[in-house]
Design an enzyme around this catalytic site. Structure first.
Site, PDB file in Angstrom:
ATOM      1  N   THR A  45      10.049  46.044  28.161  1.00 49.34           N
ATOM      2  CA  THR A  45       8.866  45.170  28.156  1.00 49.34           C
ATOM      3  C   THR A  45       8.021  45.516  26.938  1.00 49.34           C
ATOM      4  O   THR A  45       7.488  44.633  26.253  1.00 49.34           O
ATOM      5  CB  THR A  45       7.996  45.425  29.408  1.00 49.34           C
ATOM      6  OG1 THR A  45       8.834  45.653  30.522  1.00 49.34           O
ATOM      7  CG2 THR A  45       7.047  44.289  29.671  1.00 49.34           C
ATOM      8  N   THR A  46       7.920  46.821  26.671  1.00 48.52           N
ATOM      9  CA  THR A  46       7.109  47.304  25.554  1.00 48.52           C
ATOM     10  C   THR A  46       7.694  46.852  24.218  1.00 48.52           C
ATOM     11  O   THR A  46       6.967  46.640  23.251  1.00 48.52           O
ATOM     12  CB  THR A  46       7.019  48.844  25.628  1.00 48.52           C
ATOM     13  OG1 THR A  46       6.637  49.203  26.956  1.00 48.52           O
ATOM     14  CG2 THR A  46       6.025  49.401  24.641  1.00 48.52           C
ATOM     15  N   TYR A 108      11.884  35.829  38.879  1.00 47.22           N
ATOM     16  CA  TYR A 108      11.523  34.422  39.014  1.00 47.22           C
ATOM     17  C   TYR A 108      12.331  33.666  40.071  1.00 47.22           C
ATOM     18  O   TYR A 108      11.757  33.005  40.916  1.00 47.22           O
ATOM     19  CB  TYR A 108      11.592  33.696  37.658  1.00 47.22           C
ATOM     20  CG  TYR A 108      11.146  32.257  37.724  1.00 47.22           C
ATOM     21  CD1 TYR A 108       9.797  31.943  37.902  1.00 47.22           C
ATOM     22  CD2 TYR A 108      12.068  31.221  37.638  1.00 47.22           C
ATOM     23  CE1 TYR A 108       9.395  30.624  37.991  1.00 47.22           C
ATOM     24  CE2 TYR A 108      11.669  29.907  37.725  1.00 47.22           C
ATOM     25  CZ  TYR A 108      10.334  29.609  37.904  1.00 47.22           C
ATOM     26  OH  TYR A 108       9.940  28.301  37.989  1.00 47.22           O
ATOM     27  N   TYR A 134      16.066  48.609  36.516  1.00 45.29           N
ATOM     28  CA  TYR A 134      14.597  48.598  36.412  1.00 45.29           C
ATOM     29  C   TYR A 134      14.030  47.800  37.583  1.00 45.29           C
ATOM     30  O   TYR A 134      14.210  46.582  37.654  1.00 45.29           O
ATOM     31  CB  TYR A 134      14.225  47.969  35.063  1.00 45.29           C
ATOM     32  CG  TYR A 134      12.760  47.947  34.702  1.00 45.29           C
ATOM     33  CD1 TYR A 134      11.799  48.655  35.421  1.00 45.29           C
ATOM     34  CD2 TYR A 134      12.334  47.219  33.592  1.00 45.29           C
ATOM     35  CE1 TYR A 134      10.462  48.633  35.059  1.00 45.29           C
ATOM     36  CE2 TYR A 134      10.998  47.196  33.217  1.00 45.29           C
ATOM     37  CZ  TYR A 134      10.077  47.903  33.957  1.00 45.29           C
ATOM     38  OH  TYR A 134       8.760  47.873  33.588  1.00 45.29           O
ATOM     39  N   ARG A 139       6.345  42.417  38.485  1.00 46.93           N
ATOM     40  CA  ARG A 139       6.721  41.501  37.399  1.00 46.93           C
ATOM     41  C   ARG A 139       7.827  40.541  37.842  1.00 46.93           C
ATOM     42  O   ARG A 139       7.870  39.396  37.403  1.00 46.93           O
ATOM     43  CB  ARG A 139       7.228  42.286  36.186  1.00 46.93           C
ATOM     44  CG  ARG A 139       6.153  42.975  35.360  1.00 46.93           C
ATOM     45  CD  ARG A 139       6.750  43.388  34.019  1.00 46.93           C
ATOM     46  NE  ARG A 139       5.893  44.253  33.232  1.00 46.93           N
ATOM     47  CZ  ARG A 139       4.899  43.825  32.466  1.00 46.93           C
ATOM     48  NH1 ARG A 139       4.604  42.540  32.407  1.00 46.93           N
ATOM     49  NH2 ARG A 139       4.189  44.690  31.762  1.00 46.93           N
ATOM     50  N   LYS A 162      14.661  53.012  36.759  1.00 47.93           N
ATOM     51  CA  LYS A 162      13.296  53.075  36.244  1.00 47.93           C
ATOM     52  C   LYS A 162      12.444  52.489  37.360  1.00 47.93           C
ATOM     53  O   LYS A 162      12.516  51.289  37.668  1.00 47.93           O
ATOM     54  CB  LYS A 162      13.168  52.258  34.959  1.00 47.93           C
ATOM     55  CG  LYS A 162      11.751  52.209  34.463  1.00 47.93           C
ATOM     56  CD  LYS A 162      11.659  51.400  33.197  1.00 47.93           C
ATOM     57  CE  LYS A 162      10.208  51.226  32.811  1.00 47.93           C
ATOM     58  NZ  LYS A 162      10.038  50.172  31.818  1.00 47.93           N
ATOM     59  N   ILE A 204       9.926  56.672  31.812  1.00 52.06           N
ATOM     60  CA  ILE A 204      10.085  55.773  30.662  1.00 52.06           C
ATOM     61  C   ILE A 204       8.691  55.216  30.441  1.00 52.06           C
ATOM     62  O   ILE A 204       8.213  54.391  31.222  1.00 52.06           O
ATOM     63  CB  ILE A 204      11.107  54.658  30.970  1.00 52.06           C
ATOM     64  CG1 ILE A 204      12.472  55.280  31.294  1.00 52.06           C
ATOM     65  CG2 ILE A 204      11.211  53.679  29.795  1.00 52.06           C
ATOM     66  CD1 ILE A 204      13.548  54.280  31.694  1.00 52.06           C
TER      67      ILE A 204
HETATM   68  O1  LIG Z   1       9.055  48.699  28.289  1.00 55.78           O
HETATM   69  C1  LIG Z   1       9.099  49.502  29.196  1.00 55.78           C
HETATM   70  O2  LIG Z   1      10.141  50.077  29.466  1.00 55.78           O
HETATM   71  C2  LIG Z   1       7.892  49.765  29.983  1.00 55.78           C
HETATM   72  N1  LIG Z   1       7.292  48.783  30.512  1.00 55.78           N
HETATM   73  C3  LIG Z   1       6.275  48.917  31.480  1.00 55.78           C
HETATM   74  C4  LIG Z   1       5.519  47.634  31.598  1.00 55.78           C
HETATM   75  O3  LIG Z   1       4.973  47.148  30.639  1.00 55.78           O
HETATM   76  O4  LIG Z   1       5.457  47.110  32.700  1.00 55.78           O
HETATM   77  C5  LIG Z   1       5.410  50.076  31.174  1.00 55.78           C
HETATM   78  C6  LIG Z   1       6.209  51.311  30.976  1.00 55.78           C
HETATM   79  O5  LIG Z   1       5.386  52.261  30.404  1.00 55.78           O
HETATM   80  C7  LIG Z   1       7.389  51.125  30.108  1.00 55.78           C
END
Ligand SMILES: O=C(O)C1=N[C@H](C(=O)O)C[C@H](O)C1
Length: 291
Positions: A45-46, A108, A134, A139, A162, A204
């Site tokens: 996501t990052t 979704y 994950y 989300r 994760k 993570i």
């Molecule tokens: O990209 C990631 O892997 C993470 N995404 C999470 C998010 O934005 O929900 C946050 C996490 O620190 C790492």
């Protein structure tokens, strides 16, 4: 298949004028290689995976592998809500020398537990790469229940989760029931200390772009059962975490990295937009403590 342990960095994708800023990305990798992290995770996501094309995903994989050059494990974010499309993208990133993938639960379309199980089973059967699942119901709209996850953990290449399930009871029960060699890494930055002290294997963490070596040191202290030393350090370190998630990740993080001079632009792609001036002001007040 190796066990996952420690601090993993879901590295950002820097952009300049809407293009991937490859030079900055390579420099970032060089810098983070020196910090003691256990692995790199591009295109989480990052890393803004939702706004990258498949060609860009492949290019980012290639870039990461060539910059890392075997010095750390690399797990690439490859997930989606259409099993067939995930398998197609997987064949593209598999061409590169990565250790595995981070694959988000289908979002979704809200599949049943059996649907999620079948989705990851197909992915597992299609590759020799390691797979980190994950689970992030807030989300995706669906929670991967422990029973389903533990059944998936029987697959030889599903090596960890994760965990961003948002329910400490579920996380603690999972840690108590997980098989040897299966890792629980938190994806909730604020729960890093709590997860590791409950027997989790690390995290993570987008926040670990900042004060990275301190995250790594706190993990080392916790591993050594030195809670007295770890707790005050964690309390000091974790103060900035809520601000990084006050607006959509990674927009606050990119703002800070830009202010610290680590990226020339804090640009993100739509629908992510730059953070509010109020949050900018609050982050500006912390800049000196974040380097
Ligand atoms: O990209 C990631 O892997 C993470 N995404 C999470 C998010 O934005 O929900 C946050 C996490 O620190 C790492």
């Amino acid at each position: 298949m190796g066990t996952l342990q420690g601090v993993y960095l879901p590295i950002i994708t820097p952009f300049q004028d809407d293009e991937i800023d490859e030079e900055t990305y390579r420099n970032l990798i060089e810098q983070y290689l020196l910090t003691g992290i256990s692995g790199l995770i591009p295109l989480g996501t990052t890393g803004e995976s939702p706004t990258l094309s498949n060609d860009e995903t492949e290019r980012m994989t290639e870039l990461t592998v060539s910059a890392v050059n075997g010095r750390l494990p690399v797990y690439v974010g490859v997930g989606g809500n259409c099993t067939k499309k995930v398998l197609q993208l997987l064949t593209r990133v598999e061409r590169y020398a990565i250790q595995g993938i981070l694959s988000v639960c289908p979002y979704y379309n809200r599949p049943s537990q059996r649907g999620i199980y079948e989705h990851f089973l197909r992915i597992s059967e299609a590759t020799n790469l390691s797979i980190i699942i994950y689970n992030i119901p807030y989300r995706t709209g669906v929670n991967l229940e422990n029973e389903t996850l533990l059944k998936l953990a029987e697959q030889r290449n599903i090596i960890g989760v994760k965990d961003s399930c948002g329910n400490l009871k579920q996380t603690a029960e999972l840690i108590g029931q997980k098989p040897d060699g299966f890792s629980v890494l938190t994806g909730e930055d604020a729960l890093f200390y709590t997860t590791v002290t409950h027997g989790g294997d690390g995290g993570i963490l987008a926040a670990a772009h900042l004060r990275t070596a301190e995250f790594v040191e706190i993990f080392r202290l916790l591993q050594a059962n030195d809670y007295q030393a770890a707790l005050p350090r964690w309390q000091a370190l974790s103060r900035f975490i809520p601000l990084l998630f006050q607006e959509p990740n990674p927009t606050p993080l990119k703002y800070v990295l830009h202010r610290l001079g680590l990226i020339p632009s804090h640009e993100t792609r739509l629908p992510l937009v730059e953070i509010s001036s109020e949050l900018q002001r609050r982050l500006d007040n912390l800049i000196d403590s974040l380097a």
